[in-house]
Design a protein around this motif. Sequence first.
Motif, PDB file in Angstrom:
ATOM      1  N   UNK A 230      -2.439  -0.525   7.525  1.00 42.50           N
ATOM      2  CA  UNK A 230      -3.164   0.413   8.377  1.00 42.50           C
ATOM      3  C   UNK A 230      -3.056   1.850   7.881  1.00 42.50           C
ATOM      4  N   UNK A 231      -2.216   2.090   6.894  1.00 40.21           N
ATOM      5  CA  UNK A 231      -2.011   3.453   6.399  1.00 40.21           C
ATOM      6  C   UNK A 231      -1.647   3.390   4.923  1.00 40.21           C
ATOM      7  N   UNK A 232      -1.717   4.550   4.267  1.00 41.93           N
ATOM      8  CA  UNK A 232      -1.305   4.610   2.865  1.00 41.93           C
ATOM      9  C   UNK A 232       0.161   4.224   2.709  1.00 41.93           C
ATOM     10  N   UNK A 233       0.987   4.626   3.654  1.00 42.77           N
ATOM     11  CA  UNK A 233       2.407   4.310   3.550  1.00 42.77           C
ATOM     12  C   UNK A 233       2.638   2.807   3.641  1.00 42.77           C
ATOM     13  N   UNK A 234       1.935   2.143   4.541  1.00 37.51           N
ATOM     14  CA  UNK A 234       2.067   0.687   4.624  1.00 37.51           C
ATOM     15  C   UNK A 234       1.558   0.023   3.348  1.00 37.51           C
ATOM     16  N   UNK A 235       0.437   0.515   2.822  1.00 39.40           N
ATOM     17  CA  UNK A 235      -0.091  -0.048   1.578  1.00 39.40           C
ATOM     18  C   UNK A 235       0.882   0.184   0.433  1.00 39.40           C
ATOM     19  N   UNK A 236       1.496   1.362   0.383  1.00 36.76           N
ATOM     20  CA  UNK A 236       2.451   1.661  -0.689  1.00 36.76           C
ATOM     21  C   UNK A 236       3.608   0.658  -0.669  1.00 36.76           C
ATOM     22  N   UNK A 237       4.140   0.383   0.496  1.00 35.04           N
ATOM     23  CA  UNK A 237       5.254  -0.565   0.608  1.00 35.04           C
ATOM     24  C   UNK A 237       4.815  -1.951   0.147  1.00 35.04           C
ATOM     25  N   UNK A 238       3.637  -2.376   0.572  1.00 36.63           N
ATOM     26  CA  UNK A 238       3.139  -3.695   0.189  1.00 36.63           C
ATOM     27  C   UNK A 238       2.891  -3.789  -1.314  1.00 36.63           C
ATOM     28  N   UNK A 239       2.339  -2.739  -1.889  1.00 39.36           N
ATOM     29  CA  UNK A 239       2.087  -2.743  -3.330  1.00 39.36           C
ATOM     30  C   UNK A 239       3.390  -2.860  -4.111  1.00 39.36           C
ATOM     31  N   UNK A 240       4.386  -2.087  -3.725  1.00 38.21           N
ATOM     32  CA  UNK A 240       5.650  -2.117  -4.461  1.00 38.21           C
ATOM     33  C   UNK A 240       6.383  -3.447  -4.279  1.00 38.21           C
ATOM     34  N   UNK A 241       6.132  -4.117  -3.178  1.00 38.77           N
ATOM     35  CA  UNK A 241       6.807  -5.397  -2.948  1.00 38.77           C
ATOM     36  C   UNK A 241       6.053  -6.580  -3.543  1.00 38.77           C
TER      37      UNK A 241
END
Length: 331
Positions: free
Chosen positions: A69-80
């Motif tokens: 829902x946000x760039x921060x959530x996407x960032x976490x998902x991408x790194x994981x």
Amino acid sequence: MYFVYRSHYEGPLSKLVRRLPDETALAWFRRGWGCEDPRRWVEDELGVDVYGLNSIFQKARDLNLPRPESDEQLRILLHEHLYVEGGSDYIRLGEHGLRVRTDDDEVELAYFFLHDDIVRTAPDRLAYLVHEDWPLPDRAGPPRPFTPDVSTTLSGLSGDDDATTYGVFLTFYDGESLACSQPTAFPGVALPALARHLRTADAGEEWAPELRVLRALIAPDEDTLGPTLDRCNRWPGFNLNAGPWADLPDEHVAAHRRAVEIIEAGEYTDHRRPQDSLLQVGDHLAQLAMHCGDSFGYQQWYLFDTTWAATQPDLARSLLRYANHWDPLDE
């Protein structure tokens, strides 16, 4: 939004550029979240199977991951969950989009989701990256000052002109294939005088191997670059599967004689086809997209002087930056 895949497998410029309807990287990932066939969806969207990119959509399906829902959530998902070869710094999500570096165990690759605002406001960093077609425009106006904003390697002996010529060789000979050769600067030398300058100058230790080959392939009575670059295109190297360099004498006439012998006796590897290369030589810009083989496609050479660069400053600065670092937004 722009998508760019910097890949040696993608045509004469070794990159694919595509326009997407989404305004942000987040919007694009949200749109693909939950797709039934991640590999097919990515390829249909981008026109190419981008190495590793489908992995996050596959993980989203396999693990029932929530849609970001946000760039921060996407960032976490991408790194994981995004598969990349490299460290965490190879995934860079910011306010202007997403930049990713990886490799496929053969060569390095990078891909970019760039929001329209950064492409519009930072053309000095991105104009070459998002340029789609061969060749670059070669229009040049009256000479004006031009100063690059990235590091270059000085060639040594300066000329007497007010201009400077820059050499950008987007070549590679091992798996470290992105931004592996710093551009060379020839202060006091305009492009029309470069052939004479090279054949009368001593090759310095700091010269890139490409420059040594270029110098050797200038005929002793030649003052133009076109025939020389045509010979360079037929040099039996410049390929990940071929040794490109031979010992060339320091003295120019002897070096030319030896280089011509190598061309005439050379055998190409990996179905290299010099006839498929693209060459255009103008007064202030020379550009060569050299076909180096079926496996790793093309490599690019650009030689331009400050007359062209001052007329096309965004292309010139972004091209020099493209050769210096895989991420044009890197500070």
